[in-house]
Scaffold this motif. Structure first.
Motif, mmCIF file in Angstrom:
data_model
loop_
_atom_site.group_PDB
_atom_site.id
_atom_site.type_symbol
_atom_site.label_atom_id
_atom_site.label_comp_id
_atom_site.label_asym_id
_atom_site.label_seq_id
_atom_site.Cartn_x
_atom_site.Cartn_y
_atom_site.Cartn_z
ATOM 1 N N GLY A 378 -7.608 6.532 11.736
ATOM 2 C CA GLY A 378 -6.708 5.406 11.880
ATOM 3 C C GLY A 378 -7.324 4.076 11.496
ATOM 4 N N ALA A 379 -6.958 3.026 12.242
ATOM 5 C CA ALA A 379 -7.418 1.668 11.934
ATOM 6 C C ALA A 379 -8.902 1.478 12.209
ATOM 7 C CB ALA A 379 -6.611 0.648 12.729
ATOM 8 N N GLY A 380 -9.516 2.409 12.945
ATOM 9 C CA GLY A 380 -10.936 2.284 13.262
ATOM 10 C C GLY A 380 -11.850 2.958 12.261
ATOM 11 N N ILE A 381 -11.311 3.387 11.142
ATOM 12 C CA ILE A 381 -12.114 4.100 10.147
ATOM 13 C C ILE A 381 -13.215 3.202 9.595
ATOM 14 C CG2 ILE A 381 -10.682 3.466 8.161
ATOM 15 C CD1 ILE A 381 -11.012 6.371 7.172
ATOM 16 N N GLU A 382 -14.362 3.808 9.272
ATOM 17 C CA GLU A 382 -15.503 3.078 8.713
ATOM 18 C C GLU A 382 -15.856 3.637 7.330
ATOM 19 O OE1 GLU A 382 -16.946 0.431 9.818
ATOM 20 O OE2 GLU A 382 -15.815 0.329 11.692
ATOM 21 N N PRO A 383 -16.587 2.859 6.533
ATOM 22 C CA PRO A 383 -16.918 3.324 5.173
ATOM 23 C C PRO A 383 -17.598 4.679 5.128
ATOM 24 C CG PRO A 383 -17.381 0.983 5.363
ATOM 25 C CD PRO A 383 -17.002 1.452 6.740
ATOM 26 N N TRP A 384 -18.516 4.950 6.065
ATOM 27 C CA TRP A 384 -19.235 6.220 6.014
ATOM 28 C C TRP A 384 -18.293 7.397 6.219
ATOM 29 C CZ3 TRP A 384 -19.286 9.654 10.072
ATOM 30 C CH2 TRP A 384 -18.948 9.160 11.340
ATOM 31 N N GLN A 385 -17.171 7.177 6.912
ATOM 32 C CA GLN A 385 -16.211 8.253 7.114
ATOM 33 C C GLN A 385 -15.377 8.521 5.860
ATOM 34 O OE1 GLN A 385 -14.564 6.264 10.485
ATOM 35 N NE2 GLN A 385 -15.575 7.597 11.971
ATOM 36 N N MET A 386 -15.359 7.554 4.953
ATOM 37 C CA MET A 386 -14.675 7.748 3.673
ATOM 38 C C MET A 386 -15.578 8.386 2.625
ATOM 39 S SD MET A 386 -12.567 4.201 3.098
ATOM 40 C CE MET A 386 -11.384 3.544 4.284
ATOM 41 N N ALA A 387 -16.867 8.454 2.888
ATOM 42 C CA ALA A 387 -17.825 8.872 1.864
ATOM 43 C C ALA A 387 -17.551 10.283 1.352
ATOM 44 C CB ALA A 387 -19.249 8.760 2.408
ATOM 45 N N ALA A 388 -17.305 11.221 2.271
ATOM 46 C CA ALA A 388 -17.126 12.619 1.850
ATOM 47 C C ALA A 388 -15.938 12.780 0.898
ATOM 48 C CB ALA A 388 -16.986 13.521 3.077
ATOM 49 N N PRO A 389 -14.738 12.307 1.257
ATOM 50 C CA PRO A 389 -13.635 12.473 0.289
ATOM 51 C C PRO A 389 -13.868 11.733 -1.023
ATOM 52 C CG PRO A 389 -12.960 11.096 2.158
ATOM 53 C CD PRO A 389 -14.257 11.727 2.527
ATOM 54 N N LEU A 390 -14.525 10.585 -0.963
ATOM 55 C CA LEU A 390 -14.779 9.837 -2.193
ATOM 56 C C LEU A 390 -15.777 10.566 -3.094
ATOM 57 C CD1 LEU A 390 -14.899 6.153 -0.879
ATOM 58 C CD2 LEU A 390 -13.158 7.176 -2.345
ATOM 59 N N VAL A 391 -16.761 11.202 -2.506
ATOM 60 C CA VAL A 391 -17.725 11.959 -3.303
ATOM 61 C C VAL A 391 -17.036 13.153 -3.970
ATOM 62 C CG1 VAL A 391 -19.734 13.474 -3.161
ATOM 63 C CG2 VAL A 391 -19.787 11.231 -2.064
ATOM 64 N N VAL A 392 -16.201 13.860 -3.218
ATOM 65 C CA VAL A 392 -15.483 15.001 -3.800
ATOM 66 C C VAL A 392 -14.570 14.530 -4.922
ATOM 67 C CG1 VAL A 392 -13.843 16.863 -3.331
ATOM 68 C CG2 VAL A 392 -15.604 16.302 -1.639
ATOM 69 N N MET A 393 -13.861 13.424 -4.684
ATOM 70 C CA MET A 393 -13.008 12.872 -5.735
ATOM 71 C C MET A 393 -13.823 12.458 -6.958
ATOM 72 S SD MET A 393 -10.265 10.384 -3.879
ATOM 73 C CE MET A 393 -9.845 9.736 -5.502
ATOM 74 N N GLY A 394 -14.948 11.799 -6.717
ATOM 75 C CA GLY A 394 -15.785 11.341 -7.817
ATOM 76 C C GLY A 394 -16.324 12.486 -8.648
ATOM 77 N N LEU A 395 -16.749 13.558 -7.989
ATOM 78 C CA LEU A 395 -17.219 14.728 -8.724
ATOM 79 C C LEU A 395 -16.109 15.298 -9.597
ATOM 80 C CD1 LEU A 395 -19.309 16.505 -5.922
ATOM 81 C CD2 LEU A 395 -20.202 15.275 -7.919
ATOM 82 N N GLY A 460 -1.733 0.110 10.639
ATOM 83 C CA GLY A 460 -1.100 1.414 10.691
ATOM 84 C C GLY A 460 -0.137 1.658 9.541
ATOM 85 N N VAL A 461 0.644 0.645 9.207
ATOM 86 C CA VAL A 461 1.627 0.793 8.133
ATOM 87 C C VAL A 461 0.940 0.940 6.779
ATOM 88 C CG1 VAL A 461 3.448 -0.398 6.868
ATOM 89 C CG2 VAL A 461 3.478 -0.373 9.360
ATOM 90 N N PHE A 462 -0.095 0.144 6.567
ATOM 91 C CA PHE A 462 -0.819 0.259 5.301
ATOM 92 C C PHE A 462 -1.516 1.610 5.187
ATOM 93 C CE2 PHE A 462 -1.225 -3.604 2.574
ATOM 94 C CZ PHE A 462 -0.165 -4.309 3.151
ATOM 95 N N ALA A 463 -1.980 2.143 6.306
ATOM 96 C CA ALA A 463 -2.571 3.485 6.281
ATOM 97 C C ALA A 463 -1.515 4.523 5.910
ATOM 98 C CB ALA A 463 -3.192 3.808 7.630
ATOM 99 N N ASP A 464 -0.314 4.378 6.476
ATOM 100 C CA ASP A 464 0.769 5.307 6.141
ATOM 101 C C ASP A 464 1.147 5.189 4.663
ATOM 102 O OD1 ASP A 464 0.855 6.208 8.742
ATOM 103 O OD2 ASP A 464 2.527 4.900 9.331
ATOM 104 N N ALA A 465 1.211 3.942 4.162
ATOM 105 C CA ALA A 465 1.557 3.728 2.760
ATOM 106 C C ALA A 465 0.481 4.299 1.846
ATOM 107 C CB ALA A 465 1.748 2.236 2.495
ATOM 108 N N PHE A 466 -0.766 4.151 2.247
ATOM 109 C CA PHE A 466 -1.883 4.691 1.463
ATOM 110 C C PHE A 466 -1.804 6.207 1.408
ATOM 111 C CE2 PHE A 466 -6.544 5.845 1.351
ATOM 112 C CZ PHE A 466 -6.718 5.529 0.017
ATOM 113 N N ARG A 467 -1.567 6.816 2.543
ATOM 114 C CA ARG A 467 -1.471 8.278 2.576
ATOM 115 C C ARG A 467 -0.285 8.763 1.739
ATOM 116 N NH1 ARG A 467 -1.205 10.021 8.596
ATOM 117 N NH2 ARG A 467 -1.689 12.094 7.776
ATOM 118 N N ASN A 468 0.837 8.059 1.814
ATOM 119 C CA ASN A 468 2.004 8.426 1.004
ATOM 120 C C ASN A 468 1.671 8.356 -0.484
ATOM 121 O OD1 ASN A 468 5.065 8.872 0.839
ATOM 122 N ND2 ASN A 468 4.828 7.013 -0.394
#
Length: 551
Positions: A378-395, A460-468
C-alpha cells in the motif's frame, strides 16, 4: 557551413590506400556528435522525473503533462526519416548544425516557459530539431571513420547510449531536488545550452561535410499525412479527459484510420511516380518485418504507458522526492543492461526467437509481481520492496530490446535495409506517443472516478490507478508474445550492406536514427540498454557491418 567541400559517402571509403593518413580531427568530430547524442538522450530521460515539479510550478493539467512527453515523441517520429534524407541531400554536417542549434534554442525556450502551453510548443520544436540532428550522428561517423575503426567507435557509442539512458533520470532528480537558484525543474533544460553552443562552435570547425551520391527525394506529403493521422489519434486521447470527451474527439479518432489509408494510397502513388516514398510498402510483404514492426509499435505503447504512470505513482501518489524516485529505478537499469548484453552475445545465437518470447513472459511476470507488491504494501511501500519486480521486468526488457531489430531485419532485402531500419525506429516513436496518450484511459480514468480529497486517499487511488495500468500493460505484452511467433525462428545476426553505391541513402535515412529511439521507445525512463549489435543494411559495402544502435 564548412571550409571543406562536401564529399560523397565513398570519400571516406575502405578503398583508400593504406598509407593515406587518417584525418586526426575525426576523433574530435566523434566527441562532438557523441556529446550531441548524449544531450538528446539525457533530455529525453530527464523529463519524466521532473514532471511533478513542472505540474506544481506551472499549474499544468495532466493532459498538458502527457503532451509534454507525447508531443516530443510525435514530433521526433514524424521527422526522423525526413531528417535523414535532408542530410543525404543537403549535407550531414549542415543538418547536424541546424539540428543542434534548433535543439539548443528549443531547450532555452523550455527552460524559460511561462506556462504549460509554451512548454508544450517548445517540446514540439525540440522533438522536430532532434529529428534533424540525430539521424546525422551515425551517418557522420560512417563517412568519417575507415571501416577497420568502426567496430571500436560503435562500441564507444553504445556505451554513451547506455550512460545517457541511466544518467538522465538521476541527473534530472538531482537538478530538480537541488532547486538551483530557485529555478526548480528548469535547469533540466537549461543545462543543454552550454553543451549545445559548444557543439555548434566545434562542429563548424571539426566535422567534415558529406552527402549521399544518390539520395531519395523528400516525401513531404507523406510526412503531412502520417503526422495528421497521428495527431487525430493522439491529441484527443491526451486532451479528451479534460474537455469531457467531446464529440469532435471521438470523430477525430474514428477518422484517423481513413487518413492512414490515404497515406498508404499516396505512398503507392509516390513509389510509381519517382521511387522515393516515405515508407517502402513492399517491406510489409515480408512476414517477419510486418510482424516485427507491429511488435515495435505495440512495445512502444507498453513503455509509453508504464514509465509515465510509474513516475506519477511514485512522486504524486506516494509523495516521494525526485531523487528517491530516480534511485528506485537503478536496479531496473542494471538488469536491462545485463540482460541485453547476454541476450545478444550468448542467448540469441543459441535459442533464437525464444529469447524474445522469454523476455515478454519475464516482463509480464515482473508486472504481475509489481501489481501484487503494490497491493501488499500500500501507501507504506519502500523502494527496496519494488526492487524484485523491477529487476524481473528489467531482465525481460533486456531480452527484447537488444535483439529485436536483428530479428525484424533478418528477412528484409539488402537494398531496403536502411529504409527498414528507419521505419522501425519511427514506428517505435509512434507507439510511444500513442502509449502516452492512452494514460488518460488506463490511469486517469481511475483517478477521476475516485476523486480523492485527502493525502492518504490520493496515495490509495494512485496505487489503484497504477495497478490498473499495469494490468493493461500485461494484456498488451500477451499480444506481443503472440505476434513474436511470426518472427524468424533464428534471427540473423547481421544484415550486410547493399554496396558502396547505396551507402549514402542508408547512412542518413536509416543508420542515424537509433540514439533517441533507443531510450524514448525502447528503454523508457530509466533503462540503460545499448542495443548495440544491430546492423543498418545500407551502411557501406558488403561485409562492412555497422550497428543501427536502435532498440
Amino acid at each position: 557551413m564548412s571550409s571543406h567541400a562536401a564529399v560523397p559517402d565513398t570519400a571516406s571509403d575502405r578503398t583508400a590506400p593504406p598509407d593515406t593518413p587518417p584525418d586526426r580531427r575525426r576523433w574530435t568530430a566523434l566527441a562532438i556528435v557523441m556529446t550531441a547524442a548524449f544531450m538528446d538522450l539525457v533530455d529525453v530521460t530527464i523529463v519524466n522525473i521532473a514532471i511533478p515539479s513542472i505540474e506544481r510550478d506551472l499549474g499544468a493539467s495532466f493532459g498538458a503533462i502527457q503532451w509534454i512527453t507525447a508531443g516530443y515523441a510525435l514530433a521526433f517520429a514524424a521527422g526522423l526519416i525526413t531528417g535523414g534524407r535532408l542530410g543525404d541531400i543537403y549535407g550531414r554536417k549542415r543538418l547536424f548544425l541546424i539540428g543542434i542549434s534548433g535543439f539548443t534554442v528549443a531547450s532555452a525556450l523550455c527552460g524559460l516557459a511561462a506556462d504549460p502551453e509554451m512548454l508544450v510548443a517548445s517540446r514540439l520544436l525540440q522533438g522536430a530539431m532532434a529529428a534533424m540532428m540525430v539521424p546525422q550522428v551515425l551517418a557522420i561517423v560512417h563517412v568519417t571513420f575507415p571501416a577497420h575503426e568502426r567496430g571500436k567507435v560503435f562500441g564507444m557509442f553504445g556505451a554513451v547510449v547506455g550512460l545517457g539512458a541511466v544518467s538522465g533520470p538521476l541527473l534530472g532528480a538531482l537538478l530538480t531536488q537541488w532547486n538551483l537558484l530557485g529555478l526548480e525543474w528548469r535547469p533540466i533544460f537549461l543545462i543543454n545550452l552550454p553543451v549545445g553552443v559548444a557543439g555548434l562552435v566545434l562542429g563548424l570547425k571539426y566535422i567534415t561535410e558529406s552527402r549521399a551520391e544518390r539520395a531519395l527525394r523528400l516525401d513531404l506529403v507523406g510526412v503531412a499525412l502520417v503526422t495528421t493521422g497521428l495527431l487525430m489519434l493522439v491529441y484527443p486521447l491526451t486532451r479528451g479527459r479534460e474537455l469531457g470527451w467531446p464529440l469532435w474527439g471521438h470523430l477525430c479518432m474514428a477518422a484517423s484510420p481513413l487518413v492512414f489509408a490515404a497515406f498508404v494510397a499516396y505512398e503507392r502513388h509516390k513509389t510509381r511516380k519517382d521511387g522515393s516514398p516515405l515508407v517502402e510498402l513492399s517491406l510489409f510483404r515480408v512476414k517477419s518485418f510486418a510482424a516485427g514492426v507491429a511488435v515495435q509499435l505495440t512495445f512502444g505503447v507498453v513503455l509509453g504507458i508504464f514509465f509515465l504512470v510509474w513516475t506519477l505513482y511514485m512522486q504524486i501518489g506516494l509523495g516521494w522526492s525526485p531523487i528517491k524516485a530516480g534511485l528506485t529505478g537503478v536496479p531496473f537499469s542494471i538488469a536491462v543492461s545485463l540482460a541485453a548484453g547476454i541476450s545478444v552475445q550468448r542467448l540469441v545465437p543459441r535459442f533464437g526467437r525464444k529469447v524474445l518470447q522469454a523476455g515478454a513472459l519475464a516482463m509480464a511476470s515482473g508486472l504481475l509481481l509489481y501489481i501484487w507488491t503494490v497491493g501488499r504494501y500500500g501507501a507504506g511501500i519502500e523502494p527496496w520492496q519494488m526492487a524484485a519486480p523491477l529487476v524481473v521486468m528489467g531482465l525481460g526488457m533486456g531480452l527484447i530490446v537488444a535483439p529485436l531489430t536483428d530479428a525484424v531485419l533478418s528477412d528484409v532485402p539488402r537494398e531496403h535495409a536502411g529504409s527498414a531500419s528507419g521505419l522501425i525506429n519511427t514506428t517505435a516513436q509512434m507507439g510511444n506517443a500513442l502509449g502516452l496518450g492512452l494514460v488518460s484511459v488506463v490511469f486517469f480514468s481511475v483517478v477521476d472516478e475516485a476523486q480523492p480529497t485527502s493525502r492518504y486517499a490520493v496515495a490509495g487511488v494512485f496505487a489503484d490507478a497504477f495497478r490498473n495500468s499495469l494490468w493493461w500493460v500485461v494484456g498488451v505484452l500477451a499480444v506481443i508474445l503472440l505476434m513474436m511467433f511470426a518472427l524468424p525462428t533464428r534471427p540473423g545476426r547481421h544484415i550486410e550492406g547493399a554496396g558502396a553505391g547505396d551507402a549514402g541513402t542508408g547512412a542518413g535515412a536509416g543508420a542515424g536514427m537509433g540514439a533517441s529511439a533507443l531510450v524514448e521507445s525502447g528503454t523508457g525512463v530509466d533503462s540503460g540498454t545499448p542495443a548495440d549489435r544491430e546492423t543498418d543494411g545500407d551502411e557501406g559495402a558488403e561485409g562492412d557491418r555497422q550497428p543501427a544502435l536502435s532498440h
